[in-house]
Design an enzyme around this catalytic site. Structure first.
Site, PDB file in Angstrom:
ATOM      1  N   CYS A  86      36.868  39.416   4.583  1.00 40.39           N
ATOM      2  CA  CYS A  86      35.726  38.523   4.674  1.00 40.39           C
ATOM      3  C   CYS A  86      34.754  39.160   5.120  1.00 40.39           C
ATOM      4  CB  CYS A  86      36.015  37.060   5.625  1.00 40.39           C
ATOM      5  SG  CYS A  86      37.780  36.365   5.210  1.00 40.39           S
TER       6      CYS A  86
HETATM    7  O1  KQY Z   1      37.253  34.007   3.767  1.00 38.12           O
HETATM    8  C1  KQY Z   1      36.195  34.538   4.238  1.00 38.12           C
HETATM    9  N1  KQY Z   1      35.614  35.330   3.146  1.00 38.12           N
HETATM   10  C2  KQY Z   1      35.266  34.064   5.351  1.00 38.12           C
HETATM   11  C3  KQY Z   1      35.906  33.448   6.352  1.00 38.12           C
HETATM   12  C4  KQY Z   1      34.656  32.995   7.050  1.00 38.12           C
HETATM   13  C5  KQY Z   1      34.930  32.033   8.201  1.00 38.12           C
HETATM   14  C6  KQY Z   1      33.787  31.728   8.725  1.00 38.12           C
HETATM   15  N2  KQY Z   1      34.126  31.360  10.278  1.00 38.12           N
END
Ligand code: KQY
Length: 382
Positions: free
Chosen positions: A374
């Site tokens: 992420c």
């Molecule tokens: O799963 C993702 N690509 C990002 C997670 C973001 C979480 C925001 N707090």
């Protein structure tokens, strides 16, 4: 002065492009496609964490782990870190000189979701898709308000790289999609069909956007994402392609865990599907850590603010080993100081025998709501 060459939508200079242009076409029309993450990269983009209402203790522990992730990835490919103006000095002191620091303002540090999705053509030209963004659900279950800086991140990244930009008018985060680079995309209904993303688009219209902007032919819809994932079930925490025709699926053997039903459903949907090339998909399972929960001390370190989703002690964390980054010749994966860590690392090593697997103790990223995949975004290369 280099000779000018006129293309259909923009002017480029022989040798070096002069700037990032916004294009009026789509990647599909222009013969650009989203590569699989396992294809070669030019570099990796990240954003520096700082907000004290998401990252505990003024984001210092998170900054240490982001720095470790950046350093691990930079063993395999260059890393560029987007940093806000007032954090530049802190970032310079925390990051080794090989990490490029680029001034980018953002509301938080999820480059996967706010950065561009890069596409490339057969001549290895690269362009970026700039999606709409509403902080994972806007005022209907989103994580924070406002998000005005986040919506400029993709444009800033592409401007820095003088890379042309497609503006896609659909709310979509990069973590909600994975492609195999050969025409297949996986996503989840929980996220992409959530009324807090694109309530005015039908499933077919969403599919058409994905086909047009990523140049895919086949979309495999999984149901829900990882249990208690605050992104409304991003696929990048649940399942990823390890190579065309093969996926790795977040799994639990515990039938009493709500995750069991979710993972079984994903398994059934994947085993009942063929990809864009007509191949049956080979499914590898990786057992989840934990379950893991936020402790009281961790929660107390996070500032409580209006317009920001609270992070309370006892909350189940959406911990997953699938949330790793595939770099050139390497994998950078999260570890949780959990009994399942060892087997997870062995599994990933066996699936990527040609890559060096580096584990990073990543609970601090997990506490912020995501993990290594992420916070990273690959820019394809040759
Ligand atoms: O799963 C993702 N690509 C990002 C997670 C973001 C979480 C925001 N707090």
């Amino acid at each position: 002065m280099a000779a000018k060459m006129y293309c259909r939508h923009h002017v480029i200079f022989e040798g070096k492009k002069s700037m990032s242009r916004i294009l009026g076409t789509t990647p599909r029309q222009d013969g650009f496609r989203m590569p699989g993450e396992f294809e070669p990269h030019e570099k990796c983009w990240m954003l520096w964490p700082e907000r004290p209402d998401n990252w505990r203790l003024n984001a210092v522990p998170a900054q240490n782990v982001f720095s470790l992730v950046a350093q691990a990835i930079s063993r395999f490919e260059p890393v560029a870190m987007g940093v806000s103006k007032h954090q530049i000095e802190t970032a310079q002191n925390s990051l080794p000189s090989e990490i490029e620091i680029v001034h980018i303002e953002s509301d938080d540090s999820w480059m996967r979701d706010t950065g561009p999705t890069f596409v490339k053509n057969d001549s290895n030209e690269v362009r970026g898709v700039d999606w709409d963004f509403n902080a994972w659900g806007g005022l209907n279950g989103g994580i924070y308000f406002p998000w005005d800086k986040d919506i400029c991140v993709a444009k800033e990244v592409l401007k820095h790289g003088k890379i042309d930009r497609y503006k896609a008018c659909i709310i979509l985060e990069g973590g909600a999609i994975h492609t195999d680079g050969e025409g297949t995309l996986i996503t989840t209904e929980e996220c992409l069909l959530n009324p807090n993303r694109n309530p005015d688009l039908s499933k077919t219209q969403i599919e058409n956007h994905l086909k047009e902007y990523l140049n895919v032919e086949k979309i495999i819809w999984l149901g829900k994402g990882v249990f208690m994932d605050e992104t409304d079930g991003h696929v990048d925490n649940l399942c990823c392609f390890t190579r065309p025709g093969e996926v790795l699926l977040h799994w639990t053997d515990d039938k009493t865990d709500p995750q069991y039903e979710i993972s079984c459903d994903a398994f059934d949907r994947l085993s009942g599907s063929v990809d864009a090339k007509g191949r049956k998909i080979k499914i590898h399972k990786i057992h989840q850590p934990g379950p893991l929960y936020m402790t009281e001390a961790e929660s107390l370190g996070i500032e409580k603010k209006p317009n920001v989703a609270p992070r309370n002690d006892g909350n189940r964390l959406a911990a997953s080993y699938v949330n790793f980054y595939i770099a050139n010749n390497g994998i950078v994966m999260p570890l949780f100081d959990d009994p399942h860590d060892k087997a997870a690392m062995e599994k990933i090593k066996s699936l990527f025998p040609e890559r060096i697997v580096v584990g990073i103790y990543a609970r601090e990223i997990l506490l912020g709501g995501g993990n290594i995949h992420c916070i990273t975004q690959q820019q394809p290369g040759v």
